[in-house]
Design an enzyme around this catalytic site. Structure first.
Site, PDB file in Angstrom:
ATOM      1  NE  ARG A 196       6.979  10.245  -0.260  1.00 31.64           N
ATOM      2  CZ  ARG A 196       6.314   9.500  -1.007  1.00 31.64           C
ATOM      3  NH1 ARG A 196       6.063   8.306  -0.637  1.00 31.64           N
ATOM      4  NH2 ARG A 196       5.842  10.210  -1.725  1.00 31.64           N
ATOM      5  CE1 TYR A 202      -0.485   7.345  -7.690  1.00 32.91           C
ATOM      6  CE2 TYR A 202      -2.253   6.256  -8.622  1.00 32.91           C
ATOM      7  CZ  TYR A 202      -1.592   6.517  -7.590  1.00 32.91           C
ATOM      8  OH  TYR A 202      -2.248   6.230  -6.265  1.00 32.91           O
ATOM      9  CE  LYS A 203       2.587   5.448  -5.413  1.00 33.47           C
ATOM     10  NZ  LYS A 203       1.968   6.749  -4.999  1.00 33.47           N
ATOM     11  CG  PHE A 245      -0.184   4.034   0.901  1.00 34.44           C
ATOM     12  CD1 PHE A 245       0.363   5.315   1.049  1.00 34.44           C
ATOM     13  CD2 PHE A 245      -1.454   4.150   0.413  1.00 34.44           C
ATOM     14  CE1 PHE A 245      -0.181   6.593   0.640  1.00 34.44           C
ATOM     15  CE2 PHE A 245      -2.271   5.179  -0.035  1.00 34.44           C
ATOM     16  CZ  PHE A 245      -1.418   6.553  -0.010  1.00 34.44           C
ATOM     17  CG  ASP A 289       0.758  -1.955  -2.598  1.00 26.51           C
ATOM     18  OD1 ASP A 289       1.389  -1.391  -3.682  1.00 26.51           O
ATOM     19  OD2 ASP A 289       0.061  -1.153  -1.985  1.00 26.51           O
TER      20      ASP A 289
END
Length: 409
Positions: free
Chosen positions: A378, A229-230, A135, A204
């Site tokens: 996605r 938050y995912k 990312f 990560d």
């Protein structure tokens, strides 16, 4: 036409049967989800747990509004970073006392990577390996960490890390799951290879924690970071977390030594003395409102077996890809998601030349995924609230939208 109807009926029936047998199905009721909407973007922002607004109303009106500054002690605000860290710990396979919550993922990547180089403390190890598919923010932070520590960055494909590590490697920063394709990387094998070369492994976990077992302690990971938050459903911008293995804590030297990580914060001395344990990962005053929203959101995990989560995740993505293959013309979409379960996270990624228009129309029709430019669709499958009927409907709508968009192009 009758064959198409029979196929659709068969897949819908299978979806109903799978949902009826799903041990996690009742968890869906804990979330605020709209009827008629299939939400497949929990790998970007998890859904709101229904009970969180009431908890936050109490935090704002009573703890802040009435108790005010007393809440740092009486409501436990001061200890929230480590307390909530201990609640996240079992979700990433860590014992208590090794996870602290606070700051953003980017800030924690910086702490972890600089801290790893300082733990190695060997000038001859002048390279930091970085996941070449990472990312973007991880790469930006790694570049800054390298400049600060006098190292250089070496981009490496995750699968090539074991052959790339060597006597010049100080640390390796790798994503557990690729954010674009959903590919799951070999955390145990890569960690062992990095450590076997005398370096430290930094992981990560943003796209894996809450979707599958991680096993930080079991696999001997050195340091790790992740967002909340995912799949952990902590809310937009909810604080991230830092994992520092217990064996490293006494020597962990954070590049951001704030007053919250001081051994005696309220002594207000000019000299810095680090606190014991994972508290060294704290920096400044924690964001209490978002932190307590996260703490409340974690209640949905009470009593959940991560083995059930992983089993459902794989079954959902298998079923979705099966439905896509049945509904969408052959060759129209290219799956970027590995077929092998051992290499798959909890999302399906499909390459499509008309991806922006397709996703835009899908969202308009109540199937919410997301786009990674230029051509990746996605779809994130959050096992606590996504069902098999959702997967079937998403694939069916995808087929219709794809046909309409390509005919209009």
């Amino acid at each position: 036409m009758s064959d198409d109807l029979n196929m659709t009926d068969a897949l819908r029936t299978r979806a109903e049967e799978l949902d009826a047998a799903d041990p996690l199905a009742k968890r869906r009721e804990l979330f605020a989800l709209d009827d008629g909407v299939v939400y497949l973007d929990g790998n970007s922002l998890g859904a709101l747990a229904r009970h969180v607004p009431a908890r936050m109303a109490d935090v704002i009106a009573r703890e802040w509004g009435e108790l005010r500054i007393r809440s740092w002690d009486e409501s436990g605000w001061w200890t929230a970073p480590e307390r909530i860290g201990d609640r996240i710990a079992p979700l990433v396979g860590a014992a208590p006392g090794q996870v602290v919550v606070g700051d953003s993922t980017s800030v924690n990547v910086f702490k972890a990577l600089v801290g790893a180089v300082r733990l190695v403390d060997d000038a001859a190890r002048d390279e930091i390996l970085v996941d070449a598919t990472t990312f973007p923010t991880d790469g930006y932070i790694a570049e800054s960490a390298a400049r600060m520590t006098g190292r250089r960055i070496v981009p490496v494909e995750p699968g090539d890390v074991p052959s790339a590590v060597g006597p010049r490697t100080a640390a390796a920063l790798v994503n557990h799951v690729d954010y674009r394709t959903g590919r799951l990387h070999d955390l145990p094998g890569i960690t062992a290879a990095v450590q076997g070369a005398g370096a430290l492994a930094v992981w990560d976990l943003c796209h894996s924690a809450g979707a599958l077992p991680v096993g930080l302690d079991a696999h001997g990971v050195d340091l790790a970071v992740g967002c909340t938050y995912k799949y952990l459903n902590g809310g937009p911008g909810s604080p991230a977390y830092l994992y520092v293995a217990e064996r490293h804590q006494a020597r962990f030297d954070s590049p951001l030594p704030g007053w919250n990580s001081h051994a005696d914060p309220f002594a207000m001395t000019s000299g810095y003395a680090a606190a014991d344990g994972v508290l060294r990962g704290r920096v400044g005053t924690p964001d209490i409102l978002s932190m307590l929203a996260l703490e409340s959101a974690l209640d949905v995990w009470d009593g959940v077996d991560l083995a059930d989560v992983r089993a459902k995740s794989l079954a959902l993505t298998d079923f979705f890809l099966e439905c896509v293959a049945a509904y969408v013309p052959s060759g129209a979409l290219r799956s970027l998601t590995p077929a092998a379960h051992a290499e798959r996270g909890s999302q399906a990624a499909l390459a499509c030349t008309e991806a922006p228009a397709v996703m835009r129309e899908l969202i308009a029709r109540g199937v919410v995924g997301d786009l990674r430019r230029p051509d990746v669709l996605r779809f994130g499958f959050t096992p606590l609230y996504v069902g098999f009927a959702d997967a079937e409907r998403a694939a069916r709508e995808l087929s219709r939208v794809y046909g309409e968009v390509t005919r209009a192009a």
